[in-house]
Write an enzyme that holds these catalytic residues in place. Sequence first.
Site, mmCIF file in Angstrom:
data_model
loop_
_atom_site.group_PDB
_atom_site.id
_atom_site.type_symbol
_atom_site.label_atom_id
_atom_site.label_comp_id
_atom_site.label_asym_id
_atom_site.label_seq_id
_atom_site.Cartn_x
_atom_site.Cartn_y
_atom_site.Cartn_z
ATOM 1 N N GLY A 275 39.883 43.789 37.820
ATOM 2 C CA GLY A 275 39.902 42.910 38.981
ATOM 3 C C GLY A 275 40.815 43.444 40.068
ATOM 4 N N SER A 276 41.306 42.547 40.906
ATOM 5 C CA SER A 276 42.091 42.939 42.073
ATOM 6 C C SER A 276 43.490 43.382 41.681
ATOM 7 C CB SER A 276 42.186 41.773 43.059
ATOM 8 O OG SER A 276 43.018 40.750 42.532
ATOM 9 N N ALA A 277 44.104 44.177 42.560
ATOM 10 C CA ALA A 277 45.470 44.639 42.315
ATOM 11 C C ALA A 277 46.447 43.473 42.315
ATOM 12 C CB ALA A 277 45.862 45.672 43.371
ATOM 13 N N ASN A 278 46.241 42.502 43.199
ATOM 14 C CA ASN A 278 47.173 41.373 43.263
ATOM 15 C C ASN A 278 47.218 40.617 41.941
ATOM 16 O OD1 ASN A 278 47.893 41.926 45.899
ATOM 17 N ND2 ASN A 278 46.397 40.527 46.795
ATOM 18 N N THR A 279 46.048 40.320 41.376
ATOM 19 C CA THR A 279 46.020 39.617 40.088
ATOM 20 C C THR A 279 46.570 40.501 38.977
ATOM 21 O OG1 THR A 279 44.087 38.347 40.808
ATOM 22 C CG2 THR A 279 44.548 38.400 38.448
ATOM 23 N N GLY A 280 46.238 41.784 39.012
ATOM 24 C CA GLY A 280 46.754 42.705 38.008
ATOM 25 C C GLY A 280 48.269 42.772 38.021
ATOM 26 N N GLU B 274 42.556 47.605 35.034
ATOM 27 C CA GLU B 274 41.727 48.424 35.916
ATOM 28 C C GLU B 274 41.587 47.645 37.200
ATOM 29 O OE1 GLU B 274 39.300 50.022 38.317
ATOM 30 O OE2 GLU B 274 38.056 48.594 37.229
ATOM 31 N N CYS C 69 35.013 48.915 43.090
ATOM 32 C CA CYS C 69 36.417 49.314 43.203
ATOM 33 C C CYS C 69 36.554 50.772 43.598
ATOM 34 C CB CYS C 69 37.166 49.025 41.909
ATOM 35 S SG CYS C 69 36.406 49.753 40.439
#
Length: 492
Positions: free
Chosen positions: A220-225, A243, A277
């Site tokens: 998913g997104s970098a922010n959530t990661g 990822e 992505c």
Amino acid sequence: MTLWINGDWVTGQGALRVKRNPVSGEVLWQGNDADAAQVGQACRAARAAFPRWARLSFGDRQVRVERFAGLLESNKAELTAIIARETGKPRWEAATEVTAMINKIAISIKAYHVRTGEQRSEMPDGAASLRHRPHGVLAVFGPYNFPGHLPNGHIVPALLAGNTIIFKPSELTPWSGDAVMRLWQQAGLPPGVLNLVQGGRETGQALSALEDLDGLLFTGSANTGYQLHRQLSGQPEKILALEMGGNNPLIIDEVADIDAAVHLTIQSAFVTAGQRCTCARRLFLKSGTQGDAFLARLVAVSQRLTPGTWDDEPQPFIGGLISEQAAQQVVTAWQELEAMGGRTLLAPRLLQAGTSLLTPGIIEMTGVTGLPDEEVFGPLLRVWRYDNFDEAIRMANNTRFGLSCGLVSPEREKFDQLLLEARAGIVNWNKPLTGAASTAPFGGIGASGNHRPSAWYAADYCAWPMASLESDSLTLPATLNPGLDFSDEVVR
């Protein structure tokens, strides 16, 4: 009933969720989210199922997974339509997603044996063995851009390794998650081995906060990661595979066939409406008349891309984005770049209010400074001009992300230089950034994540290695270490 917990379909106790087609607004699916208590129930079911599932032979687990592959094949048309209608992507592209799900299963089985199976080497007084053991209970967070294929890349190798799973699809693609889970049900997984919890942020936070998890696999997104990484910090006993996204560069050098280079660029930047992505977000184009000609042709061809509905005939190259809000975010990002000094070459346009149909956008940012290093997840391409190849590589590496990078050039020497200097997990030469091989690692460095959730390399984080020194008998060594005395004399 939209949750699958311990072998039963149950009704969620959380908020009502309604999923609509992002283009037509048609209601496709509705159900209630899982609340925190139900997330806990799913975890307990997975924990109870783990010992028996892990003790099955690999062949027994493989039978269930291959049965799932057969069900994907026999239900391909139906699942293709579900994914296409829910995401807004054209039918042709959704069909390739289901095909990828099927193909990765055989590769995952082979990868288990090659990368995480058993090995034995003989020693003079015994043997050294390497085995792999499952972690236990894993949470899998799925994304919305490939709601079948990408979670599948975690779930299949995790099940093959002997783990049990709690799967939370993206809140934007609950229908696809539901449909895939029903195929797993038909495949005959024992109760508790794979559990489905639907929901958004609250469900996800309850899942990632579970103390009894042994790991979390996320795409998913970098922010959530980043949030998940902070939440699990200080817990080295839990495997965390991330990822995330990318601010991916594509470098265009000298090209003999401009149309071929334009085609590669469009495939890199605008396929899936820019919602991959690995999509090219930043285009670096050599200064000069050939670069001018390439850019003019890129704008002209991109201008002809008209998004359409999932079942339009003839099929469009791109469909809608995942939601009208997502499309509007791309428009807002373009407006902000223009306000910072960008020169619009092709303005993105919402074709119709209330839909997610968005045309591609191209904006030149040469000479503009102070730009945010963020991924715009949609069909918006930023362009910079460069004077020499060293400068192009420096510009390409100027990002906290490190997912994909590409070069269009006839010169192998320049690709070799890029291979040495690029900060990216995927580096392609005269191939679209969005292309990937199931037998190669898929993932990046920096803000793009850590592990590699492809069919081949996912095996690495789905099991842990156990080393053993073994002998079928015990004898006293003929030669003892200094200071050891096993004589029969009595010491007084």
